[in-house]
Motif scaffolding. Structure first.
Motif, PDB file in Angstrom:
ATOM      1  N   GLU A  32      -5.859 -20.504 -18.763  1.00 25.37           N
ATOM      2  CA  GLU A  32      -5.322 -21.735 -19.051  1.00 25.37           C
ATOM      3  C   GLU A  32      -4.120 -21.820 -18.451  1.00 25.37           C
ATOM      4  O   GLU A  32      -3.236 -22.859 -18.314  1.00 25.37           O
ATOM      5  N   ARG A  33      -3.800 -21.154 -17.108  1.00 24.25           N
ATOM      6  CA  ARG A  33      -2.829 -21.162 -16.022  1.00 24.25           C
ATOM      7  C   ARG A  33      -1.466 -21.150 -16.645  1.00 24.25           C
ATOM      8  O   ARG A  33      -0.642 -21.616 -16.084  1.00 24.25           O
ATOM      9  N   ARG A  34      -1.484 -20.213 -17.625  1.00 25.40           N
ATOM     10  CA  ARG A  34      -0.020 -19.831 -18.071  1.00 25.40           C
ATOM     11  C   ARG A  34       0.398 -18.579 -17.132  1.00 25.40           C
ATOM     12  O   ARG A  34      -0.629 -17.986 -16.789  1.00 25.40           O
ATOM     13  N   LYS A  35       1.609 -18.619 -16.943  1.00 20.12           N
ATOM     14  CA  LYS A  35       1.967 -17.530 -15.708  1.00 20.12           C
ATOM     15  C   LYS A  35       2.857 -16.247 -16.602  1.00 20.12           C
ATOM     16  O   LYS A  35       3.677 -16.429 -17.417  1.00 20.12           O
ATOM     17  N   SER A  36       2.370 -15.094 -16.120  1.00 19.15           N
ATOM     18  CA  SER A  36       2.959 -14.049 -16.587  1.00 19.15           C
ATOM     19  C   SER A  36       3.235 -12.938 -15.513  1.00 19.15           C
ATOM     20  O   SER A  36       2.633 -13.026 -14.585  1.00 19.15           O
ATOM     21  N   MET A  37       4.222 -12.139 -15.799  1.00 19.25           N
ATOM     22  CA  MET A  37       4.722 -11.011 -14.697  1.00 19.25           C
ATOM     23  C   MET A  37       4.094  -9.867 -15.390  1.00 19.25           C
ATOM     24  O   MET A  37       4.415  -9.248 -16.397  1.00 19.25           O
ATOM     25  N   LEU A  38       3.217  -9.163 -14.390  1.00 19.00           N
ATOM     26  CA  LEU A  38       2.632  -7.987 -14.726  1.00 19.00           C
ATOM     27  C   LEU A  38       2.907  -7.006 -13.648  1.00 19.00           C
ATOM     28  O   LEU A  38       3.626  -7.528 -12.424  1.00 19.00           O
ATOM     29  N   ASN A  39       2.407  -5.667 -13.598  1.00 17.37           N
ATOM     30  CA  ASN A  39       2.754  -4.933 -12.837  1.00 17.37           C
ATOM     31  C   ASN A  39       1.379  -4.477 -12.285  1.00 17.37           C
ATOM     32  O   ASN A  39       0.198  -4.209 -12.967  1.00 17.37           O
ATOM     33  N   LEU A  40       1.185  -4.201 -10.897  1.00 14.00           N
ATOM     34  CA  LEU A  40      -0.081  -3.715 -10.338  1.00 14.00           C
ATOM     35  C   LEU A  40       0.228  -2.183  -9.897  1.00 14.00           C
ATOM     36  O   LEU A  40       1.165  -2.019  -9.247  1.00 14.00           O
ATOM     37  N   ALA A  41      -0.744  -1.412 -10.302  1.00 16.87           N
ATOM     38  CA  ALA A  41      -0.391   0.254  -9.936  1.00 16.87           C
ATOM     39  C   ALA A  41      -1.958   0.731  -9.424  1.00 16.87           C
ATOM     40  O   ALA A  41      -2.908  -0.131  -9.440  1.00 16.87           O
ATOM     41  N   LYS A  42      -2.002   1.729  -8.750  1.00 16.41           N
ATOM     42  CA  LYS A  42      -3.277   2.254  -8.369  1.00 16.41           C
ATOM     43  C   LYS A  42      -3.349   3.586  -8.915  1.00 16.41           C
ATOM     44  O   LYS A  42      -2.444   4.442  -8.589  1.00 16.41           O
ATOM     45  N   GLU A  54       0.637  -1.286   0.132  1.00 15.67           N
ATOM     46  CA  GLU A  54       0.064  -0.109   0.091  1.00 15.67           C
ATOM     47  C   GLU A  54       0.844   1.105   0.259  1.00 15.67           C
ATOM     48  O   GLU A  54       0.865   2.292  -0.734  1.00 15.67           O
ATOM     49  N   THR A  55       2.057   1.204   0.721  1.00 15.99           N
ATOM     50  CA  THR A  55       2.939   2.373   0.820  1.00 15.99           C
ATOM     51  C   THR A  55       3.542   2.527  -0.368  1.00 15.99           C
ATOM     52  O   THR A  55       3.617   3.820  -1.128  1.00 15.99           O
ATOM     53  N   MET A  56       3.941   1.849  -1.172  1.00 16.84           N
ATOM     54  CA  MET A  56       4.651   1.550  -2.389  1.00 16.84           C
ATOM     55  C   MET A  56       3.721   2.243  -3.521  1.00 16.84           C
ATOM     56  O   MET A  56       3.868   3.140  -4.102  1.00 16.84           O
ATOM     57  N   MET A  57       2.423   1.825  -3.678  1.00 12.88           N
ATOM     58  CA  MET A  57       1.348   2.356  -4.277  1.00 12.88           C
ATOM     59  C   MET A  57       1.113   3.924  -4.202  1.00 12.88           C
ATOM     60  O   MET A  57       0.575   4.660  -4.893  1.00 12.88           O
ATOM     61  N   GLY A  58       1.161   4.209  -2.669  1.00 14.09           N
ATOM     62  CA  GLY A  58       0.832   5.732  -2.169  1.00 14.09           C
ATOM     63  C   GLY A  58       1.982   6.583  -2.918  1.00 14.09           C
ATOM     64  O   GLY A  58       1.856   7.835  -3.075  1.00 14.09           O
ATOM     65  N   ASN A  59       3.167   5.797  -3.059  1.00 14.78           N
ATOM     66  CA  ASN A  59       4.479   6.626  -3.491  1.00 14.78           C
ATOM     67  C   ASN A  59       4.264   6.482  -5.106  1.00 14.78           C
ATOM     68  O   ASN A  59       5.450   6.974  -5.745  1.00 14.78           O
ATOM     69  N   LYS A  60       3.232   5.783  -5.630  1.00 16.41           N
ATOM     70  CA  LYS A  60       3.218   5.770  -6.976  1.00 16.41           C
ATOM     71  C   LYS A  60       4.326   5.038  -7.855  1.00 16.41           C
ATOM     72  O   LYS A  60       4.805   4.859  -8.843  1.00 16.41           O
ATOM     73  N   GLU A  61       4.543   3.865  -6.701  1.00 18.49           N
ATOM     74  CA  GLU A  61       5.428   2.670  -7.392  1.00 18.49           C
ATOM     75  C   GLU A  61       4.518   1.532  -7.845  1.00 18.49           C
ATOM     76  O   GLU A  61       3.737   1.179  -7.222  1.00 18.49           O
ATOM     77  N   ASP A  62       4.894   0.687  -8.774  1.00 15.36           N
ATOM     78  CA  ASP A  62       4.294  -0.314  -9.007  1.00 15.36           C
ATOM     79  C   ASP A  62       4.725  -1.788  -8.347  1.00 15.36           C
ATOM     80  O   ASP A  62       5.844  -1.735  -7.705  1.00 15.36           O
ATOM     81  N   VAL A  63       3.918  -2.771  -8.363  1.00 11.28           N
ATOM     82  CA  VAL A  63       4.331  -3.852  -7.519  1.00 11.28           C
ATOM     83  C   VAL A  63       4.215  -5.050  -8.473  1.00 11.28           C
ATOM     84  O   VAL A  63       3.266  -5.104  -9.629  1.00 11.28           O
ATOM     85  N   SER A  64       5.284  -5.583  -8.609  1.00  9.53           N
ATOM     86  CA  SER A  64       5.457  -6.931  -9.517  1.00  9.53           C
ATOM     87  C   SER A  64       4.548  -8.018  -8.916  1.00  9.53           C
ATOM     88  O   SER A  64       4.788  -8.390  -7.902  1.00  9.53           O
ATOM     89  N   VAL A  65       3.535  -8.276  -9.734  1.00  5.02           N
ATOM     90  CA  VAL A  65       2.840  -9.579  -9.799  1.00  5.02           C
ATOM     91  C   VAL A  65       2.785 -10.709 -10.620  1.00  5.02           C
ATOM     92  O   VAL A  65       3.040 -10.256 -11.973  1.00  5.02           O
ATOM     93  N   TRP A  66       2.572 -11.775 -10.176  1.00  6.86           N
ATOM     94  CA  TRP A  66       2.497 -13.081 -11.289  1.00  6.86           C
ATOM     95  C   TRP A  66       0.840 -13.051 -11.110  1.00  6.86           C
ATOM     96  O   TRP A  66       0.071 -13.245 -10.516  1.00  6.86           O
ATOM     97  N   VAL A  67       0.531 -13.326 -12.626  1.00  7.60           N
ATOM     98  CA  VAL A  67      -0.772 -13.463 -13.142  1.00  7.60           C
ATOM     99  C   VAL A  67      -0.759 -14.998 -13.772  1.00  7.60           C
ATOM    100  O   VAL A  67       0.019 -15.151 -14.729  1.00  7.60           O
ATOM    101  N   PHE A  68      -1.922 -15.670 -13.478  1.00  6.35           N
ATOM    102  CA  PHE A  68      -2.096 -16.954 -14.009  1.00  6.35           C
ATOM    103  C   PHE A  68      -3.490 -16.782 -14.864  1.00  6.35           C
ATOM    104  O   PHE A  68      -4.498 -16.354 -14.265  1.00  6.35           O
ATOM    105  N   ASP A  69      -3.412 -16.839 -16.060  1.00  6.22           N
ATOM    106  CA  ASP A  69      -4.537 -16.925 -16.941  1.00  6.22           C
ATOM    107  C   ASP A  69      -5.404 -18.226 -16.796  1.00  6.22           C
ATOM    108  O   ASP A  69      -5.167 -19.065 -16.129  1.00  6.22           O
TER     109      ASP A  69
END
Length: 233
Positions: free
Chosen positions: A175-185, A158-173
């Motif tokens: 078909e359960r394929r995994k991709s690295m995306l960024n989460l922002a607010k 939450e602090t990172m996003m408050g500072n306008k920083e992205d959080v790296s997350v794994w996303v499984f689609d």
């Protein structure tokens, strides 16, 4: 005894008149009307007797008697119409609910299979044109539409996003394929979480189109924030 017999006779006469009036009202003509009346009355009495002997406090349903005629032959059918209609009307919704419940269980099983924990239902969303537009390249998750109002982020995230920083997350689609995306607010007209960076690849790989409904769940593998997408409709 004679008085009781006379009363029964009067009831029978009254019943015959009602049946005769009913047949006249539906413009039914029968060469052997008395036989038809007799058959119908017997069937009605059978139904009445069965209903009377039903278990006390058994939930009641309104029954509709439908008469089908073929010549002088009378066929009587009894339907629990309200219950039946209710089943028919809710059949598609019930089927959808079963599919959704089954899909949710598959998702939970998948999360466990990859060592995930802290699973949370984030959102169920009908994709908009902007969600699948390659020029936008992001999935909007409005904060007000979150299923869990407490959110799915740690205090540090939450602090990172408050500072306008992205959080790296794994996303499984789906078909359960995994991709690295960024989460922002983002603060737009409404505050939104945004899944971006490689979102276009997820859209293309899964053929996501406008109006498709997806379900998003969050979970963690150790401290890593992950999301899993499931297509609902």
């Amino acid at each position: 005894m004679a008085e009781a017999t006379e009363t029964d006779f009067l009831k029978q006469q009254k019943g015959r008149r009602r049946i005769k009036n009913f047949l006249a009202a539906i413009n039914y003509h029968d060469d052997d009307l008395q036989t038809t009346i007799k058959i119908m009355r017997m069937k009605l009495l059978e139904i009445q007797q069965r209903d009377s002997s039903a278990v006390i406090n058994k939930p009641q349903t309104v029954r509709k008697i439908i008469f089908k005629f073929s010549g002088s032959k009378t066929v009587l059918h009894k339907h629990d119409d309200i219950e039946k209609d209710s089943r028919n009307m809710s059949h598609s919704e019930t089927k959808r609910q079963k599919i959704n419940n089954g899909g949710m269980q598959f998702v939970m099983d998948f999360i466990k299979s990859v060592g995930g924990s802290e699973a949370q239902f984030v959102i169920e969303k009908r994709l908009t044109i902007s969600d699948v537009n390659p020029n936008q390249g992001r999935l909007l998750i409005p904060v007000l539409q979150l299923k869990n109002k407490k959110g799915f982020l740690t205090a540090d995230e939450e602090t990172m996003m408050g500072n306008k920083e992205d959080v790296s997350v794994w996303v499984f689609d789906p078909e359960r394929r995994k991709s690295m995306l960024n989460l922002a607010k983002w603060k737009m007209s409404k505050e939104c979480y945004v899944l971006k960076t490689n979102w276009n690849q997820v859209v293309k790989a899964n053929g996501f189109k406008e109006e498709i409904v997806i379900r998003v769940l969050s979970f963690r593998v150790d401290d890593q924030l992950c999301f899993v997408l499931d297509r609902v409709a």
